[in-house]
Design a protein around this motif. Structure first.
Motif, PDB file in Angstrom:
ATOM      1  N   PHE A 258       0.823  -1.207   0.000  1.00  0.00           N
ATOM      2  CA  PHE A 258       0.000   0.000   0.000  1.00  0.00           C
ATOM      3  C   PHE A 258       0.859   1.259   0.000  1.00  0.00           C
ATOM      4  N   MET A 259       1.922   1.278   0.803  1.00  0.00           N
ATOM      5  CA  MET A 259       2.783   2.458   0.847  1.00  0.00           C
ATOM      6  C   MET A 259       3.552   2.639  -0.456  1.00  0.00           C
ATOM      7  N   LEU A 260       3.924   1.539  -1.098  1.00  0.00           N
ATOM      8  CA  LEU A 260       4.576   1.666  -2.402  1.00  0.00           C
ATOM      9  C   LEU A 260       3.620   2.287  -3.426  1.00  0.00           C
ATOM     10  N   GLY A 261       2.372   1.807  -3.438  1.00  0.00           N
ATOM     11  CA  GLY A 261       1.394   2.394  -4.344  1.00  0.00           C
ATOM     12  C   GLY A 261       1.095   3.840  -4.000  1.00  0.00           C
ATOM     13  N   TRP A 262       0.996   4.149  -2.691  1.00  0.00           N
ATOM     14  CA  TRP A 262       0.751   5.535  -2.290  1.00  0.00           C
ATOM     15  C   TRP A 262       1.895   6.445  -2.730  1.00  0.00           C
ATOM     16  N   ALA A 263       3.139   5.969  -2.580  1.00  0.00           N
ATOM     17  CA  ALA A 263       4.292   6.770  -3.002  1.00  0.00           C
ATOM     18  C   ALA A 263       4.282   6.985  -4.510  1.00  0.00           C
ATOM     19  N   ALA A 264       3.901   5.944  -5.248  1.00  0.00           N
ATOM     20  CA  ALA A 264       3.863   6.094  -6.708  1.00  0.00           C
ATOM     21  C   ALA A 264       2.808   7.107  -7.126  1.00  0.00           C
ATOM     22  N   ILE A 265       1.609   7.045  -6.521  1.00  0.00           N
ATOM     23  CA  ILE A 265       0.533   7.967  -6.900  1.00  0.00           C
ATOM     24  C   ILE A 265       0.858   9.396  -6.471  1.00  0.00           C
ATOM     25  N   GLN A 266       1.423   9.555  -5.257  1.00  0.00           N
ATOM     26  CA  GLN A 266       1.780  10.896  -4.806  1.00  0.00           C
ATOM     27  C   GLN A 266       2.914  11.497  -5.637  1.00  0.00           C
ATOM     28  N   SER A 267       3.804  10.639  -6.134  1.00  0.00           N
ATOM     29  CA  SER A 267       4.893  11.148  -6.972  1.00  0.00           C
ATOM     30  C   SER A 267       4.408  11.584  -8.343  1.00  0.00           C
ATOM     31  N   MET A 268       3.228  11.099  -8.751  1.00  0.00           N
ATOM     32  CA  MET A 268       2.704  11.469 -10.066  1.00  0.00           C
ATOM     33  C   MET A 268       2.189  12.905 -10.099  1.00  0.00           C
ATOM     34  N   GLU A 269       1.786  13.440  -8.956  1.00  0.00           N
ATOM     35  CA  GLU A 269       1.202  14.789  -8.947  1.00  0.00           C
ATOM     36  C   GLU A 269       2.198  15.864  -9.351  1.00  0.00           C
ATOM     37  N   PRO A 270       3.419  15.912  -8.742  1.00  0.00           N
ATOM     38  CA  PRO A 270       4.354  16.956  -9.206  1.00  0.00           C
ATOM     39  C   PRO A 270       4.863  16.727 -10.621  1.00  0.00           C
ATOM     40  N   LEU A 271       4.713  15.522 -11.166  1.00  0.00           N
ATOM     41  CA  LEU A 271       5.160  15.251 -12.532  1.00  0.00           C
ATOM     42  C   LEU A 271       4.133  15.652 -13.577  1.00  0.00           C
ATOM     43  N   GLY A 272       2.983  16.183 -13.161  1.00  0.00           N
ATOM     44  CA  GLY A 272       2.014  16.699 -14.111  1.00  0.00           C
ATOM     45  C   GLY A 272       0.925  15.739 -14.504  1.00  0.00           C
ATOM     46  N   TYR A 273       0.788  14.612 -13.835  1.00  0.00           N
ATOM     47  CA  TYR A 273      -0.293  13.680 -14.166  1.00  0.00           C
ATOM     48  C   TYR A 273      -1.625  14.283 -13.734  1.00  0.00           C
ATOM     49  N   SER A 274      -2.663  14.024 -14.493  1.00  0.00           N
ATOM     50  CA  SER A 274      -3.995  14.511 -14.180  1.00  0.00           C
ATOM     51  C   SER A 274      -4.593  13.681 -13.035  1.00  0.00           C
ATOM     52  N   PRO A 275      -5.576  14.235 -12.302  1.00  0.00           N
ATOM     53  CA  PRO A 275      -6.206  13.448 -11.234  1.00  0.00           C
ATOM     54  C   PRO A 275      -6.828  12.153 -11.727  1.00  0.00           C
ATOM     55  N   SER A 276      -7.413  12.180 -12.908  1.00  0.00           N
ATOM     56  CA  SER A 276      -8.006  10.945 -13.435  1.00  0.00           C
ATOM     57  C   SER A 276      -6.940   9.904 -13.733  1.00  0.00           C
ATOM     58  N   ALA A 277      -5.791  10.323 -14.194  1.00  0.00           N
ATOM     59  CA  ALA A 277      -4.709   9.366 -14.451  1.00  0.00           C
ATOM     60  C   ALA A 277      -4.207   8.766 -13.142  1.00  0.00           C
ATOM     61  N   ARG A 278      -4.118   9.588 -12.097  1.00  0.00           N
ATOM     62  CA  ARG A 278      -3.688   9.049 -10.805  1.00  0.00           C
ATOM     63  C   ARG A 278      -4.714   8.073 -10.251  1.00  0.00           C
ATOM     64  N   LEU A 279      -6.001   8.376 -10.453  1.00  0.00           N
ATOM     65  CA  LEU A 279      -7.031   7.428 -10.020  1.00  0.00           C
ATOM     66  C   LEU A 279      -6.925   6.114 -10.778  1.00  0.00           C
ATOM     67  N   LEU A 280      -6.677   6.187 -12.083  1.00  0.00           N
ATOM     68  CA  LEU A 280      -6.548   4.964 -12.881  1.00  0.00           C
ATOM     69  C   LEU A 280      -5.397   4.103 -12.379  1.00  0.00           C
ATOM     70  N   VAL A 281      -4.253   4.719 -12.111  1.00  0.00           N
ATOM     71  CA  VAL A 281      -3.113   3.953 -11.592  1.00  0.00           C
ATOM     72  C   VAL A 281      -3.439   3.379 -10.221  1.00  0.00           C
ATOM     73  N   GLY A 282      -4.157   4.166  -9.383  1.00  0.00           N
ATOM     74  CA  GLY A 282      -4.530   3.653  -8.068  1.00  0.00           C
ATOM     75  C   GLY A 282      -5.450   2.452  -8.155  1.00  0.00           C
ATOM     76  N   TYR A 283      -6.409   2.484  -9.083  1.00  0.00           N
ATOM     77  CA  TYR A 283      -7.313   1.346  -9.233  1.00  0.00           C
ATOM     78  C   TYR A 283      -6.567   0.110  -9.712  1.00  0.00           C
ATOM     79  N   ILE A 284      -5.615   0.323 -10.612  1.00  0.00           N
ATOM     80  CA  ILE A 284      -4.843  -0.824 -11.105  1.00  0.00           C
ATOM     81  C   ILE A 284      -3.986  -1.412  -9.985  1.00  0.00           C
ATOM     82  N   LEU A 285      -3.324  -0.538  -9.224  1.00  0.00           N
ATOM     83  CA  LEU A 285      -2.527  -1.037  -8.102  1.00  0.00           C
ATOM     84  C   LEU A 285      -3.406  -1.636  -7.005  1.00  0.00           C
ATOM     85  N   GLY A 286      -4.655  -1.163  -6.896  1.00  0.00           N
ATOM     86  CA  GLY A 286      -5.561  -1.722  -5.900  1.00  0.00           C
ATOM     87  C   GLY A 286      -5.886  -3.180  -6.133  1.00  0.00           C
TER      88      GLY A 286
END
Length: 704
Positions: A258-286
């Protein structure tokens, strides 16, 4: 997204109420309407557009709201139900469509993020950036390994100290966290890399402490289970080490993933990923979290083969449903389902951890009651409070809602969440106070006092603290209830005023109870009696065993227990306060040497005073006061002695036995009533002898 979920929840509540009304009185005409009668969908003509613009004017809106307010209940309920269902469906469709659209743009976003991140690394130098990231990932582990080596020789000594058996696991984890944070702060980072590095450090520290705390819990359970086996407990309360290790490994794997997935999703925000893209990655990692949970359910140890498969299938479907709700965008339902499943287990684990600490001989909680209560109740209250606040945050209930005061649903939800926190705080405060008072009562046992003053002080503590504890319980409960009602928006001022009026009325109607309570307060204020003292009051007497707000319990020396209201006590005679004088009366003959008797009694008093068993309880030893009076058959002499309360009976019995033996040795006799019978028996005997002699002579017989 959270506000949308909160809006959906509010609409759902309204829809449930509307559904109840709809089931009771739905309009028949609505049920008979067919889809064929609906107008065909087409582009609106100019007249329709003008009408729609006209409907946006304030006058028309006001008239429509008035008409809707006076509309039939059945139609309103049906419209509300349809709007709720359509709102839920539209919310799910919009959310899924948004995530699906993000899948199409995800490759493009990955390319932009890669070029942005790699460009920053290239600008600052590849070797330097790689070395810095390796430092935050490896420096903590290296320093921790050195710390473990340093603690290797002191491990046994630390384990032998009270409460320090946790040190070999906790201290290395703290060193790991300190070294990792130090590596982050001591290095220079560009903006994007700094954001990613902070997220990585947080994830590493959480993972490390998860492993640490899980290992501590497994060790404590193992020690507690070994202690139960040593004591021969047939039904162990602690799970076996195999079960503990299984759940420790599964939970640690879940948290690390869970922490690895959380770190990956949180790291996507400063890199310019859209919220929907972060949600998609979160669902896949879920999906990985879902598989870990399902594997733990199906491979858990000691499960019943008949019931285990049914439970496993039910939990599997439950986990799939939670994941589906998450993907559909109903985050509040997701967290609600997680709380229903995990909150009781988390509370049980926290209670199990505290119980393990209590059962461990080397535990620092073995003799610290308040620390035990703070850990047990405090951790439980913290878990429930955090869960309630987080659920309120997911529902959109927060400070902004409180300031705006939007709807009644918001107020009730905020009041319920605040009430939970208040009740938890009151429960924690009460148990801390109760543990402190119970500890004082246990430490102030009357039998353990070395001096009379110490015993008196402890008896007063035993008397007053239970009353004080009951009063505090009532005060804390009343204040907590009033605060909860105030948080729910209920005016407590009229309640307090009404309670005062009701209290006066109840006081007039229950004068006897009020009299008992007030009398008890004054008895305690005057320190008339304490726990363990023997008192007499009218026809009641006995040892004081316990108090309540209106009565005292007296244990008679023959066994019966009497509950006497304070209002019926009246004058109280305390037979166990300060000192007591015991007087003894003896009857001796008139020819007794009184000076000799006084010396003998004085020697007996000195012997009692030198006796190690009786001497500490004698204030003034046994003495002869003198002649009390002259009786018909004896001289009555009076003896007296001053002893500590309650000790005079044993000393008196031994003194009487010693007086009897000493008087016998010195020729002093006790006087007892006697009866003397007087008569002329000798003359009668002489006359009888003379008559016999005369008769013998007359008959020629020899005289005797």
């Amino acid at each position: 997204m959270e506000r949308d979920a909160a809006g959906v929840l509010k609409a759902a509540i309204s829809g449930i109420l509307a559904l109840i009304v709809l089931l009771g009185g739905i309009s028949p005409s609505f049920a008979q309407t067919s889809p064929a009668q609906a107008p065909a969908a087409a582009a609106p003509p100019a007249q329709v557009r003008e009408m729609m613009q006209l409907m946006q004017t304030p006058e028309v809106k006001q008239w429509m709201s008035t008409q809707m307010a006076t509309a039939p209940a059945g139609g309103s309920a049906a419209a509300d139900q349809m709007s709720v269902l359509s709102g839920l469906l539209q919310h799910a469709r919009r959310h899924v469509a948004m995530v699906s659209d993000a899948a199409m743009t995800l490759p493009f976003q990955i390319g932009n993020a890669s070029s942005l991140f790699l460009g920053e690394i290239a600008a600052n130098g590849w070797p330097r950036m790689v070395a810095q990231f390796l430092a935050i990932f490896l420096l903590g582990a290296m320093v921790e390994s050195l710390a473990r080596y340093a603690f290797r020789r002191r491990r046994r000594r630390l384990a032998a100290m009270a409460g320090m058996h946790l040190a070999p696991r906790v201290i290395p984890a703290l060193i790991f966290a300190a070294a990792t944070v130090l590596a982050l702060l001591s290095l220079g980072w560009p903006p994007l890399s700094q954001s990613i590095a902070i997220v990585c450090v947080v994830a590493l520290i959480v993972q490390r402490f998860t492993i640490c705390l899980g290992g501590v819990l497994v060790d404590l359970i193992g020690l507690a289970r070994a202690e139960e086996e040593r004591q021969g407990i047939t039904a162990p309360t602690m799970p076996g080490r195999v079960v503990a290790l299984f759940w420790y490994r599964r939970c640690a794997t879940f948290v690390i993933y869970f922490m690895l997935g959380w770190a990956a999703i949180q790291s996507m925000e400063p890199l310019g990923y859209s919220p929907s893209a972060r949600l998609l990655v979160g669902y896949i990692l879920g999906i990985g979290l879902l598989l870990i949970a399902i594997e733990a359910v199906w491979s858990r140890p000691h499960k019943d083969e008949k019931r285990g498969h049914g439970t496993s299938w039910a939990l599997t479907v439950y986990f799939l449903l939670l994941w589906s709700l998450w993907v559909a965008g109903f985050n509040w339902l997701l967290w609600l389902g997680i709380y229903v499943l995990l909150l009781p287990r988390v509370l049980a684990v926290s209670t199990l951890a505290v119980k393990s600490l209590q059962q461990t001989e080397a535990s620092f909680l073995a003799t610290r009651r308040i620390a035990t209560v703070l850990l047990d109740r405090g951790v439980r209250a913290l878990i429930i409070a955090v869960a309630a606040v987080w659920l309120g945050h997911m529902l959109g209930v927060g400070a902004d809602t409180m300031a705006a005061g939007e709807t009644m649903v918001d107020k009730i939800a905020r009041g319920v969440i605040g009430g939970i926190v208040i009740l938890l705080a009151a429960d924690l405060l009460w148990h801390v106070i109760k543990a402190y008072i119970d500890g004082k009562l246990l430490d102030s046992s009357v039998d353990g006092g070395a001096t009379d003053e110490e015993r008196a002080r402890r008896a007063r503590i035993q008397t007053l603290l239970p009353i004080f504890r009951n009063i505090l319980a009532v005060v804390i409960a009343v204040i907590a209830v009033l605060m909860v009602l105030s948080g729910l928006g209920i005016e407590i001022g009229p309640l307090i005023a009404g309670a005062g009026v009701v209290g006066v009325a109840v006081g007039f109607g229950a004068q006897t109870i009020v009299k008992d309570v007030i009398s008890g307060m004054f008895y305690l204020w005057d320190d008339a009696f304490r726990i363990g003292e023997y008192i007499e009051s009218g026809s009641h007497k006995g040892v004081v065993e316990a108090f309540s707000l209106r009565s005292v319990k007296l244990r008679h020396h023959r066994g019966p227990l009497t509950t006497v209201p304070f209002g019926e006590l009246g004058a109280v005679k305390n037979l166990n306060r300060d000192w007591t004088i015991d007087k003894i009366s003896l009857n001796v003959k008139y020819d007794t040497d009184l000076v000799k008797a006084k010396k003998v009694i004085k020697q007996i008093g000195q012997t009692l005073l030198e006796n190690p068993e009786f001497g500490p309880h004698i204030i003034e030893t046994l003495k002869m006061k003198g002649v009390e009076q002259f009786g018909e058959f004896a001289i009555e002499i009076r003896l007296s002695m001053m002893t500590k309360p309650g000790e005079q009976f044993v000393i008196r019995r031994n003194a009487l036995a010693m007086i009897r033996n000493a008087f016998k040795e010195n020729g002093i006799e006790f006087a007892v009533p006697t009866v003397q019978v007087a008569g002329d028996r000798d003359a009668e005997v002489d006359a009888a002898v003379a008559r016999y002699a005369a008769h013998a002579r007359a008959n020629g017989e020899p005289a005797a």
